[in-house]
Design a protein around this motif. Sequence first.
Motif, mmCIF file in Angstrom:
data_model
loop_
_atom_site.group_PDB
_atom_site.id
_atom_site.type_symbol
_atom_site.label_atom_id
_atom_site.label_comp_id
_atom_site.label_asym_id
_atom_site.label_seq_id
_atom_site.Cartn_x
_atom_site.Cartn_y
_atom_site.Cartn_z
ATOM 1 N N LEU A 678 11.695 13.620 9.246
ATOM 2 C CA LEU A 678 12.276 12.765 8.202
ATOM 3 C C LEU A 678 13.679 12.314 8.593
ATOM 4 C CD1 LEU A 678 12.325 11.553 5.337
ATOM 5 C CD2 LEU A 678 13.043 13.802 4.484
ATOM 6 N N LYS A 679 14.458 13.264 9.145
ATOM 7 C CA LYS A 679 15.826 12.933 9.547
ATOM 8 C C LYS A 679 15.853 11.895 10.653
ATOM 9 C CE LYS A 679 20.141 15.175 10.947
ATOM 10 N NZ LYS A 679 20.780 16.470 11.303
ATOM 11 N N LYS A 680 14.895 12.007 11.556
ATOM 12 C CA LYS A 680 14.836 11.062 12.676
ATOM 13 C C LYS A 680 14.495 9.651 12.169
ATOM 14 C CE LYS A 680 12.806 10.513 17.275
ATOM 15 N NZ LYS A 680 12.520 9.075 17.138
ATOM 16 N N LEU A 681 13.585 9.555 11.201
ATOM 17 C CA LEU A 681 13.235 8.250 10.632
ATOM 18 C C LEU A 681 14.457 7.588 10.024
ATOM 19 C CD1 LEU A 681 9.821 9.029 8.872
ATOM 20 C CD2 LEU A 681 10.178 7.675 10.955
ATOM 21 N N LYS A 682 15.281 8.386 9.365
ATOM 22 C CA LYS A 682 16.476 7.813 8.750
ATOM 23 C C LYS A 682 17.459 7.338 9.800
ATOM 24 C CE LYS A 682 20.188 8.626 5.489
ATOM 25 N NZ LYS A 682 20.897 9.551 4.588
ATOM 26 N N LEU A 683 17.661 8.147 10.837
ATOM 27 C CA LEU A 683 18.613 7.766 11.884
ATOM 28 C C LEU A 683 18.147 6.518 12.622
ATOM 29 C CD1 LEU A 683 19.510 11.300 13.300
ATOM 30 C CD2 LEU A 683 20.934 9.832 11.847
ATOM 31 N N ASP A 684 16.825 6.360 12.764
ATOM 32 C CA ASP A 684 16.273 5.197 13.469
ATOM 33 C C ASP A 684 16.116 3.974 12.574
ATOM 34 O OD1 ASP A 684 16.150 6.803 15.660
ATOM 35 O OD2 ASP A 684 13.994 7.232 15.487
ATOM 36 N N ASN A 685 16.503 4.131 11.302
ATOM 37 C CA ASN A 685 16.356 3.043 10.323
ATOM 38 C C ASN A 685 14.904 2.581 10.155
ATOM 39 O OD1 ASN A 685 19.119 2.813 9.630
ATOM 40 N ND2 ASN A 685 19.508 1.609 11.494
ATOM 41 N N LEU A 687 12.805 4.585 8.134
ATOM 42 C CA LEU A 687 12.289 5.290 6.963
ATOM 43 C C LEU A 687 11.723 4.305 5.928
ATOM 44 C CD1 LEU A 687 11.835 7.824 5.296
ATOM 45 C CD2 LEU A 687 14.223 7.679 4.515
ATOM 46 N N GLY A 688 12.456 3.217 5.696
ATOM 47 C CA GLY A 688 11.996 2.227 4.716
ATOM 48 C C GLY A 688 10.643 1.650 5.065
ATOM 49 N N LYS A 689 10.437 1.375 6.375
ATOM 50 C CA LYS A 689 9.164 0.797 6.810
ATOM 51 C C LYS A 689 8.025 1.788 6.615
ATOM 52 C CE LYS A 689 6.552 -2.316 8.703
ATOM 53 N NZ LYS A 689 6.211 -3.558 7.940
ATOM 54 N N GLU A 690 8.268 3.065 6.938
ATOM 55 C CA GLU A 690 7.228 4.091 6.791
ATOM 56 C C GLU A 690 6.870 4.298 5.318
ATOM 57 O OE1 GLU A 690 5.451 5.788 9.127
ATOM 58 O OE2 GLU A 690 6.355 4.336 10.486
ATOM 59 N N LEU A 691 7.879 4.276 4.448
ATOM 60 C CA LEU A 691 7.606 4.398 3.009
ATOM 61 C C LEU A 691 6.817 3.199 2.507
ATOM 62 C CD1 LEU A 691 11.019 5.789 1.690
ATOM 63 C CD2 LEU A 691 8.847 7.036 1.878
ATOM 64 N N GLU A 692 7.158 2.013 3.004
ATOM 65 C CA GLU A 692 6.442 0.796 2.597
ATOM 66 C C GLU A 692 4.969 0.876 2.981
ATOM 67 O OE1 GLU A 692 6.521 -4.011 3.541
ATOM 68 O OE2 GLU A 692 8.225 -2.759 4.115
ATOM 69 N N LEU A 693 4.698 1.349 4.202
ATOM 70 C CA LEU A 693 3.304 1.477 4.652
ATOM 71 C C LEU A 693 2.536 2.476 3.786
ATOM 72 C CD1 LEU A 693 3.819 1.492 8.535
ATOM 73 C CD2 LEU A 693 2.860 -0.362 7.144
ATOM 74 N N SER A 694 3.180 3.603 3.448
ATOM 75 C CA SER A 694 2.530 4.627 2.632
ATOM 76 C C SER A 694 2.237 4.109 1.229
ATOM 77 C CB SER A 694 3.417 5.871 2.554
ATOM 78 O OG SER A 694 3.610 6.436 3.830
ATOM 79 N N VAL A 695 3.187 3.384 0.644
ATOM 80 C CA VAL A 695 2.994 2.853 -0.719
ATOM 81 C C VAL A 695 1.899 1.798 -0.726
ATOM 82 C CG1 VAL A 695 4.091 1.531 -2.566
ATOM 83 C CG2 VAL A 695 5.333 3.409 -1.468
ATOM 84 N N GLN A 696 1.894 0.921 0.257
ATOM 85 C CA GLN A 696 0.869 -0.121 0.316
ATOM 86 C C GLN A 696 -0.527 0.483 0.456
ATOM 87 O OE1 GLN A 696 2.190 -2.598 3.555
ATOM 88 N NE2 GLN A 696 3.624 -3.763 2.265
ATOM 89 N N GLU A 697 -0.656 1.500 1.279
ATOM 90 C CA GLU A 697 -1.946 2.162 1.458
ATOM 91 C C GLU A 697 -2.357 2.878 0.161
ATOM 92 O OE1 GLU A 697 -5.391 3.047 3.412
ATOM 93 O OE2 GLU A 697 -3.729 1.767 4.103
ATOM 94 N N ALA A 698 -1.399 3.500 -0.498
ATOM 95 C CA ALA A 698 -1.692 4.191 -1.757
ATOM 96 C C ALA A 698 -2.143 3.215 -2.838
ATOM 97 C CB ALA A 698 -0.454 4.958 -2.220
ATOM 98 N N MET A 699 -1.552 2.038 -2.879
ATOM 99 C CA MET A 699 -1.922 1.040 -3.888
ATOM 100 C C MET A 699 -3.351 0.554 -3.661
ATOM 101 S SD MET A 699 1.639 -1.132 -4.244
ATOM 102 C CE MET A 699 1.071 -2.157 -5.589
ATOM 103 N N LYS A 700 -3.761 0.440 -2.397
ATOM 104 C CA LYS A 700 -5.137 0.028 -2.103
ATOM 105 C C LYS A 700 -6.138 1.084 -2.581
ATOM 106 C CE LYS A 700 -3.992 -2.697 2.015
ATOM 107 N NZ LYS A 700 -4.164 -2.788 3.491
ATOM 108 N N ASP A 701 -5.760 2.337 -2.406
ATOM 109 C CA ASP A 701 -6.674 3.424 -2.757
ATOM 110 C C ASP A 701 -6.769 3.677 -4.253
ATOM 111 O OD1 ASP A 701 -7.137 3.747 -0.135
ATOM 112 O OD2 ASP A 701 -5.957 5.586 0.110
ATOM 113 N N ASN A 702 -5.717 3.322 -5.008
ATOM 114 C CA ASN A 702 -5.621 3.809 -6.385
ATOM 115 C C ASN A 702 -5.862 2.764 -7.466
ATOM 116 O OD1 ASN A 702 -4.590 6.803 -6.645
ATOM 117 N ND2 ASN A 702 -3.679 5.918 -4.806
ATOM 118 N N THR A 703 -5.622 1.509 -7.228
ATOM 119 C CA THR A 703 -5.768 0.566 -8.338
ATOM 120 C C THR A 703 -6.160 -0.822 -7.881
ATOM 121 O OG1 THR A 703 -4.637 -0.547 -10.154
ATOM 122 C CG2 THR A 703 -3.241 0.258 -8.365
#
Length: 906
Positions: A678-685, A687-703
């Motif tokens: 997690l710390k490495k994702l933040k340092l590499d800037n 983290l936002g992209k990884e969260l976006e991918l996770s949320v988009q995938e979750a939205m497809k699965d859930n609603t």
Amino acid sequence: MADSSRDTPTLTVNSRLARHLLFKDSEEQEKNGKQVWETPNIQDLRSWLREKWVESWPHRFILSDIQSIKIWESIIENDLDCRQTIKNEGIHKQWNLLNRRSAAQRAAEAYRLIKEYKLFINPDPHGLVKETNLFIKWVTQYKRILNDNEAIDSSDLMDLVREKMKDSNIRIPKQIELKGFEEITPQLETLLDFLGKQNAKVILNPNPKNKPTSSLNDIAVAKNIQIHSLTDLKEEALYCARWVRATYKIGKSIGIIVPELEQYRQCLHKELSANLTPSSIYPWENCELPFNISLGTPVSDEPMIQVALNVLSIPKHGVPLERFLHIIKSPYLKSGRNNTAAGSELEIQLHNQQLTTIYLNRLGPHYTPGSAPDLASLISKLNILSESKEAQFPSAWAKQFANLLDHLGWMSNDTDKQFSSKEIQCLRTWNKCLDDLASLDSILGQIKRRDVIFELKRITSEKLFQVKTKEQPIQVLGLLESAGMTFDHLWVMGCHSDCLPAQPNPNPFLPLGLQKRKGLPHSNSKRELHFAEQTLRRLLLSSENITFSYPLWEKENRLQISPLLNFLLATETEFIHKESHRVKDLMQAPDQLEIWQDINSIPPHKHEIEKFMIKGLGAGYRVIKNQANCPFQAFAAHRLRAESYEIPSIDFDSRERGILIHKALELFWKKHKTRDSLKKLKLDNTLGKELELSVQEAMKDNTDRLLRQTHFAKLEEERTIKILHEWMEEELLRSDFTVTHEEKKDTITIGKLKLRLRIDRIDTTPEGDVILIDYKTGSVKPAAWFTERIQDPQLPLYACKLFPQAIAFASIAKGKVKWTSVFDKSSSIKSFGTVPRIPKEIECSEWKMLLSYWDTQLSILGNEFMEGKLTINPVKPSETCRNCSYQTLCRIGESESGDENGALEE
């Protein structure tokens, strides 16, 4: 009625009086011992004129009221001057904004008044207002349309019948009798004069030209008159119904006259039914009501018609859930009668998905067509109808609608369901509505489904439906309908100064001065006063026993008795008929109450025990949570399996947001297992992209519902990413950890009760200590871990299974991201987030003691459930019951009101 008058046409002012006279004649014939007799020639004047016109084999047809209004409406709509006036003039703007239909109705009324009162309007544009000038132009167009279509307006019928009599195309009767006419219009007077010149005997009963010989006061002296002032119209209706019940005797007639019958109708029908036939409140009782109400209700208000209109007007782009369920569950359709189970199952699925809009072409996965053929056929035909784009004549649409409803089994005979007489009569009225729609071919031309449905809905809303029954001795009538009728007892309701006399309402299309000079109805206050006095005289002469009443209040307005009743010597009297016969009032007698002692437990059945002990309950911690909150709540939810369905919201609700965040975090931690990652994702800037991918995938699965609202979905995605970004900052404040499990499934046995669990997340420290984490997107109450009845048992249950070194709430809500945890102080885990205080009274100074406490208290709750305990005992009534959906099942309100000891008080 004497036999010598059998061949004499008796023409009444309205159809209600004709029916009343036929009923009186039948009574007289029965009293004279006759079993068979010839029906006298009694009908209302309008029907008689139509009958004579049709008998003459005319080449021109009579316009229906629907056709006439529609022609006026089309003239107004297509008038270029009117369009310009609508844009610039305030009074004409009202026609467009409020209702063009009402402008057409007033124009038709003006045309009728011109014919009835033989009015002549000087067509000088400078001497008339704009409305009248427009109307004169419309009349010219209206007459041209009638000639082009070889039609006549019903207002012209009397003059045309007279002309045909003059030309010997219609036989002139030797004698004619008119009844109930309080006014002879110039048009009618011309017809009667013509008949007199042709040696036909004309009898007027009564003769409106004869001036009264006695004053109202002289008439009232010999009468038994009472006056009552009551709180409002509801109390008027209630007291009137009680009076009818106490007054009625076999062979006696009762009249209830209501000037504003439309306002009183619903209350009167309800109270008369409840007091005269109390059993009529039960749906399974097919009771004949002992009264008639002259005013019907729109046929569109009938449930079977509402279903038909909902089917035919099915929208193209999505159907509201409530409307869709109304259609598929309706007993008036084959699907609702034959596929009830499939319809209920489909309803449950749609509710569980929190859908607010149904797309017919996407319903396939939700039901099995083979097991529910009628439901499948209904959905298929609705889908085809919703896609229709063709334009057809109204008659073609009417035929298509009739065929579609027949195929769907709407009111069909191929069923065991027995339709009532009311439903069959309603079906006939519906068919008349379709006939009215079909008659608009030459006026509307070819139109699309949306437009034809608009016309059909308008027709059904204006078509009044009244169940035809035998003439009853109790009659509820308006002022006009009561003309010519007599009663043994009479109650006149709503006699307040605002309606008796009525307010003037002159026609806006006729010159006001002309209306006043000719004495047209509603033209001025003087005309309304004369009509009210004339009506009051008639009512006083129609019965020996008369009651007048008026409401003291209409909403917040204080009302006064009509000044026309000031001459009466009678003073207001106390109402003596206070006995109620309504079922709900009869049920309140204390000596009729039955004492019932509720049982405290129902032990589980053999098959339940197998499920509870071996298979395990999938509801998991919620079983213990419900048992802790209220034993009956757990019984209803997990043994009766009573499900509640929340009203779906168009917005993303808190439950769906919680599911979305849970899924997004599960996907994120499956890919990135450690704090270092997690710390490495933040340092590499990144983290936002990884969260976006996770949320988009979750939205497809859930609603799926959210994805159809692209703009809204984007907003929800951005909101979730922002919250998770804040949360990751809290994660980084912790010591090193590894996420070892996400959404881990497991089982636990508490006492003898086996539960299936799913743990949001399990972390492990480098030293091997275990932390159980539960995500919370709502409120967090860690104090509920330490109560006697553990009200938030989720993490304590998991702790009893896995023996961790810490448990923690991860509170993830907008503006409220934080940790709340309790942990073993002898472990390697350092304090993170808020640490709640453990109450001294539970005596758990060490971690093992706390685990033991949880195990003991949770076992007590598990054993209560296994023993079948179901007492209604909410741990916090104000909170528990507010959030519970089983109140109508447990009836805690009734229990609480009857508990003298206040056992349910907090």
